[in-house]
Design a protein around this motif. Structure first.
Motif, PDB file in Angstrom:
ATOM      1  N   UNK A 100     -10.795   9.357  -7.911  1.00  0.00           N
ATOM      2  CA  UNK A 100     -10.718   9.755  -9.158  1.00  0.00           C
ATOM      3  C   UNK A 100     -11.768   8.400  -9.931  1.00  0.00           C
ATOM      4  N   UNK A 101     -12.331   7.664  -9.383  1.00  0.00           N
ATOM      5  CA  UNK A 101     -12.943   7.095  -9.854  1.00  0.00           C
ATOM      6  C   UNK A 101     -14.603   7.254 -10.011  1.00  0.00           C
ATOM      7  N   UNK A 102     -15.092   7.416 -10.847  1.00  0.00           N
ATOM      8  CA  UNK A 102     -16.222   8.137 -11.304  1.00  0.00           C
ATOM      9  C   UNK A 102     -17.452   7.754 -11.741  1.00  0.00           C
ATOM     10  N   UNK A 103     -18.538   8.053 -12.576  1.00  0.00           N
ATOM     11  CA  UNK A 103     -19.695   7.834 -12.422  1.00  0.00           C
ATOM     12  C   UNK A 103     -19.444   8.600 -13.780  1.00  0.00           C
ATOM     13  N   UNK A 104     -19.430   8.711 -14.784  1.00  0.00           N
ATOM     14  CA  UNK A 104     -18.685  10.201 -15.621  1.00  0.00           C
ATOM     15  C   UNK A 104     -20.867  10.473 -16.600  1.00  0.00           C
ATOM     16  N   UNK A 105     -20.999  11.235 -16.724  1.00  0.00           N
ATOM     17  CA  UNK A 105     -21.915  11.638 -17.827  1.00  0.00           C
ATOM     18  C   UNK A 105     -21.078  13.064 -18.834  1.00  0.00           C
ATOM     19  N   UNK A 106     -19.475  13.135 -19.066  1.00  0.00           N
ATOM     20  CA  UNK A 106     -19.732  14.156 -19.302  1.00  0.00           C
ATOM     21  C   UNK A 106     -17.946  13.316 -20.085  1.00  0.00           C
ATOM     22  N   UNK A 107     -17.816  13.878 -21.995  1.00  0.00           N
ATOM     23  CA  UNK A 107     -16.147  13.994 -21.883  1.00  0.00           C
ATOM     24  C   UNK A 107     -15.586  14.657 -22.425  1.00  0.00           C
ATOM     25  N   UNK A 108     -14.879  15.908 -22.383  1.00  0.00           N
ATOM     26  CA  UNK A 108     -14.177  16.646 -22.514  1.00  0.00           C
ATOM     27  C   UNK A 108     -15.152  17.657 -22.696  1.00  0.00           C
ATOM     28  N   UNK A 109     -15.458  17.551 -21.404  1.00  0.00           N
ATOM     29  CA  UNK A 109     -17.436  19.048 -21.514  1.00  0.00           C
ATOM     30  C   UNK A 109     -18.530  18.697 -22.021  1.00  0.00           C
ATOM     31  N   UNK A 110     -18.475  17.827 -22.630  1.00  0.00           N
ATOM     32  CA  UNK A 110     -19.790  17.350 -23.356  1.00  0.00           C
ATOM     33  C   UNK A 110     -20.260  16.075 -23.769  1.00  0.00           C
ATOM     34  N   UNK A 142     -12.216  13.963 -18.004  1.00  0.00           N
ATOM     35  CA  UNK A 142     -14.469  13.242 -17.742  1.00  0.00           C
ATOM     36  C   UNK A 142     -14.616  13.742 -16.440  1.00  0.00           C
ATOM     37  N   UNK A 143     -15.829  13.895 -16.673  1.00  0.00           N
ATOM     38  CA  UNK A 143     -16.657  14.786 -15.935  1.00  0.00           C
ATOM     39  C   UNK A 143     -17.604  13.681 -15.249  1.00  0.00           C
ATOM     40  N   UNK A 144     -17.658  13.848 -13.286  1.00  0.00           N
ATOM     41  CA  UNK A 144     -19.105  13.132 -13.359  1.00  0.00           C
ATOM     42  C   UNK A 144     -18.887  13.373 -11.781  1.00  0.00           C
ATOM     43  N   UNK A 145     -19.699  12.045 -11.469  1.00  0.00           N
ATOM     44  CA  UNK A 145     -19.995  11.740  -9.728  1.00  0.00           C
ATOM     45  C   UNK A 145     -19.204  10.809  -9.166  1.00  0.00           C
ATOM     46  N   UNK A 146     -18.499  10.821  -7.875  1.00  0.00           N
ATOM     47  CA  UNK A 146     -17.505   9.972  -7.493  1.00  0.00           C
ATOM     48  C   UNK A 146     -18.720   8.715  -6.917  1.00  0.00           C
ATOM     49  N   UNK A 158     -36.448   8.195 -28.943  1.00  0.00           N
ATOM     50  CA  UNK A 158     -35.586   7.874 -28.636  1.00  0.00           C
ATOM     51  C   UNK A 158     -34.206   8.583 -29.629  1.00  0.00           C
ATOM     52  N   UNK A 159     -34.956   9.100 -30.664  1.00  0.00           N
ATOM     53  CA  UNK A 159     -33.281   9.277 -31.272  1.00  0.00           C
ATOM     54  C   UNK A 159     -33.414  11.452 -31.201  1.00  0.00           C
ATOM     55  N   UNK A 160     -34.330  11.384 -30.386  1.00  0.00           N
ATOM     56  CA  UNK A 160     -34.392  13.453 -30.374  1.00  0.00           C
ATOM     57  C   UNK A 160     -34.068  13.493 -28.902  1.00  0.00           C
ATOM     58  N   UNK A 161     -33.369  12.363 -27.986  1.00  0.00           N
ATOM     59  CA  UNK A 161     -32.585  12.358 -27.013  1.00  0.00           C
ATOM     60  C   UNK A 161     -31.197  12.227 -27.337  1.00  0.00           C
ATOM     61  N   UNK A 162     -30.835  11.702 -28.557  1.00  0.00           N
ATOM     62  CA  UNK A 162     -29.651  11.406 -28.831  1.00  0.00           C
ATOM     63  C   UNK A 162     -29.135  12.721 -29.657  1.00  0.00           C
ATOM     64  N   UNK A 163     -29.980  13.922 -29.246  1.00  0.00           N
ATOM     65  CA  UNK A 163     -29.256  14.759 -30.546  1.00  0.00           C
ATOM     66  C   UNK A 163     -28.165  15.090 -30.163  1.00  0.00           C
ATOM     67  N   UNK A 164     -28.593  15.742 -28.605  1.00  0.00           N
ATOM     68  CA  UNK A 164     -27.154  16.225 -27.568  1.00  0.00           C
ATOM     69  C   UNK A 164     -26.321  15.003 -28.595  1.00  0.00           C
ATOM     70  N   UNK A 165     -25.921  13.848 -28.548  1.00  0.00           N
ATOM     71  CA  UNK A 165     -24.755  13.736 -28.367  1.00  0.00           C
ATOM     72  C   UNK A 165     -24.098  13.085 -30.011  1.00  0.00           C
TER      73      UNK A 165
END
Lengths: 396, 150
Positions: free
Chosen positions: A201-211, A149-153, A1-8
């Motif tokens: 512009x309404x997104x399902x975002x998985x990135x904020x400011x490129x991360x 914010x980066x994601x899909x519409x 669980x926490x391993x996957x958090x490393x990125x964040x």
């Protein structure tokens, strides 16, 4: 669980796979919110359960708000055991052709990715000024941000599922937990009309400011509806329901994110049926430089700058006043980088003589509506305070 | 005969050995069952760090929570800080009716329990120590710190 958090988290927990499944490493037990969420020490904590934290005007000077200055607003408990490989988004509801489920990888592969700078302001930003006081976190001016914010519409995802013609609203559901610990309760489950859901512009975002989105801001998936109360932008989203009626999730009814449909005198008790859901946020601006309290030498000019935004609309003019609103001078105003992003203004001010001044800023939207100089219409929960921002200056 | 006897002894010892193995497995299982870590029972329960409760009061303020020290404070802490922090209470200002309406809302929608005899005590405490003060339509800029801007 926490391993996957490393990125964040921004670093790796070595031997994360050896951690007992419910053990929180010491640094996550640490109640120092600045370390916990990577926030600047000048951010102001309003509430530590649930976590709510706001910026100060001078911290918001960046054109694109970095995480360290981004306000945190939570209605419930932030989820911790997030496994992105298992994360799914379900699209369901009365008005979808068929229920469908996507993994994060599905979303990233199947749909085009887009990046927009989107202004998110808490509906209750400015609540602390209400008289009679309004219940809730007493936000001053810092519950606003404008990040990339980066994601899909959401539109692309909904269209791939197929909507019925009776679709009127979408409602999100998420992985956060209710304060009472009741697993059958959602802390918040809001949404937007289908017309807003289908905007570019309404997104399902998985990135904020490129991360990867920081955990407190919705990792790994956030619905982002710029220009509307930030509560419409659901964090940790795992389900979106397409409804054939106005979504009726938690915090959609009563006095939550709703204001009297017609203005009332301060302190009036308003019945539920006379309350209307807040949609686009009103025109507003902030002077982000200099910080209030500046002493400047006589005959020196003062450069000011800041941001202005108007929900769904564009800002067409920003003015400043140094004589308590008697006269106004037009500021230089930039175009937004995209729709729903805040705009930057600047001006150079000369003061006629020594003494105490207040610099007031007032923005006007494309429909000619300006910010009021005093508190706008009172409402029971203290939403939509867009009174003009003021800073104090002394010429010495 | 002798071969039969040997055969029977072997069979018996095999059976006994099987029983022994069975018992070992059973005991090991029981041992594990009794001693298993609690997180395998409730996967969703989070580890909450134990914090020693500091009950000291300074300048009339309860340091651990920030509450004003007055009659009803302990009942307020006990009933009003289980789900949310004390800060959500102390940053708000309401009349007695306002606090009562907030309690009703929490009871109706947020799983707050019946406060029983404590309700009057808590309402009196909140209405006295966290009453609204008139702010008017716009307050002064409360500038207390000044700095030189170059």
């Amino acid at each position: 669980m926490l391993g996957t958090l490393a990125g964040t988290l921004g670093f790796e927990i070595v031997f994360a796979n050896k951690l007992p499944s419910n053990y929180l490493p010491l640094f996550l037990q640490d109640q120092d919110p600045f370390k916990l969420f990577g926030k600047d020490k000048e951010m102001v904590v309003l509430n530590n359960k649930p976590w709510n934290m706001e910026a100060q005007a001078h911290l918001l000077n960046d054109k694109v708000t970095p995480n360290k200055y981004m306000f945190i607003r939570n209605n419930g408990i932030i989820p911790t055991n997030i496994d992105t490989s298992q994360w799914t988004l379900t699209i369901d509801g009365e008005s979808v052709q068929t229920q469908k489920q996507f993994s994060l990888q599905d979303l990233k592969i199947k749909f085009g990715q887009h990046t927009y700078q989107l202004t998110l302001e808490c509906g209750g930003n400015g609540r602390s000024e209400f008289d009679p006081p309004a219940k809730g976190n007493q936000w001053t001016i810092g519950a606003v941000s404008s990040a990339q914010w980066t994601g899909v519409r959401l539109r692309d995802v909904l269209e791939s599922v197929g909507l019925k013609s009776d679709a009127v609203y979408i409602g999100y559901h998420a992985a956060d937990n209710h304060l009472s610990g009741d697993p059958n309760k959602e802390p918040i489950s809001r949404g937007v009309p289908i017309s807003k859901a289908l905007q570019d512009e309404t997104l399902l975002a998985f990135q904020m400011n490129g991360e990867d989105i920081p955990l407190a801001h919705g990792y790994p998936l956030r619905l982002v509806c710029g220009g509307w109360p930030a509560s419409a932008s659901g964090k940790w989203v795992n389900r979106i329901s397409v409804r054939n009626k106005v979504h009726d999730g938690a915090k959609m009814g009563g006095s939550s994110y709703r204001v009297p449909c017609e203005n009332v005198s301060p302190g009036t008790k308003v019945e539920d049926e006379n309350m209307c859901i807040i949609e686009s946020m009103p025109v507003k601006s902030l002077i982000t430089y200099p910080k209030s309290g500046a002493l400047i030498k006589a005959n020196r000019k003062l450069n000011i700058n800041g941001h202005a935004w108007a929900g769904e609309l564009q800002v067409t003019q920003v003015e400043y006043s140094i004589d308590f609103g008697s006269t106004w001078v037009t500021c230089k105003l930039e175009q937004p980088v995209n729709r729903l992003a805040w705009q930057h203004f600047s001006a150079t001010i000369s003061f006629p003589k020594k003494g105490y001044y207040e610099v007031w800023a007032k923005a006007t939207d494309q429909n000619g509506k300006s910010q009021p100089m005093v508190l706008p219409g009172w409402n029971p929960k203290g939403y939509l305070n867009n009174a003009c921002h003021r800073i104090a200056i002394k010429v010495v | 005969m002798k071969r039969d006897f040997n055969h029977q002894v072997k069979q018996l010892s095999r059976i006994l050995f099987s029983f022994l193995l069975l018992f070992i497995v059973l005991f090991a299982g029981l041992f594990y069952w009794v001693n298993r870590s609690p997180d395998t029972i409730q996967e969703t329960e989070e580890v909450i760090p134990l914090v020693a409760v500091d009950d000291s009061i300074e300048n009339g303020i309860h340091l651990a929570t920030g509450f004003v020290d007055d009659d009803g404070m302990q009942a307020t802490i006990q009933n009003c800080t289980n789900c949310h922090s004390a800060k959500l209470v102390t940053q708000n200002r309401m009349s007695r009716e306002g606090w009562e309406a907030t309690i009703r809302w929490m009871q109706e929608t947020q799983n707050l329990w019946d406060l029983g005899d404590n309700e009057d005590l808590i309402l009196t405490y909140l209405a006295k120590n966290y009453a609204p003060d008139s702010k008017g339509r716009r307050q002064n800029i409360n500038q207390t710190e000044w700095y030189e801007l170059e």
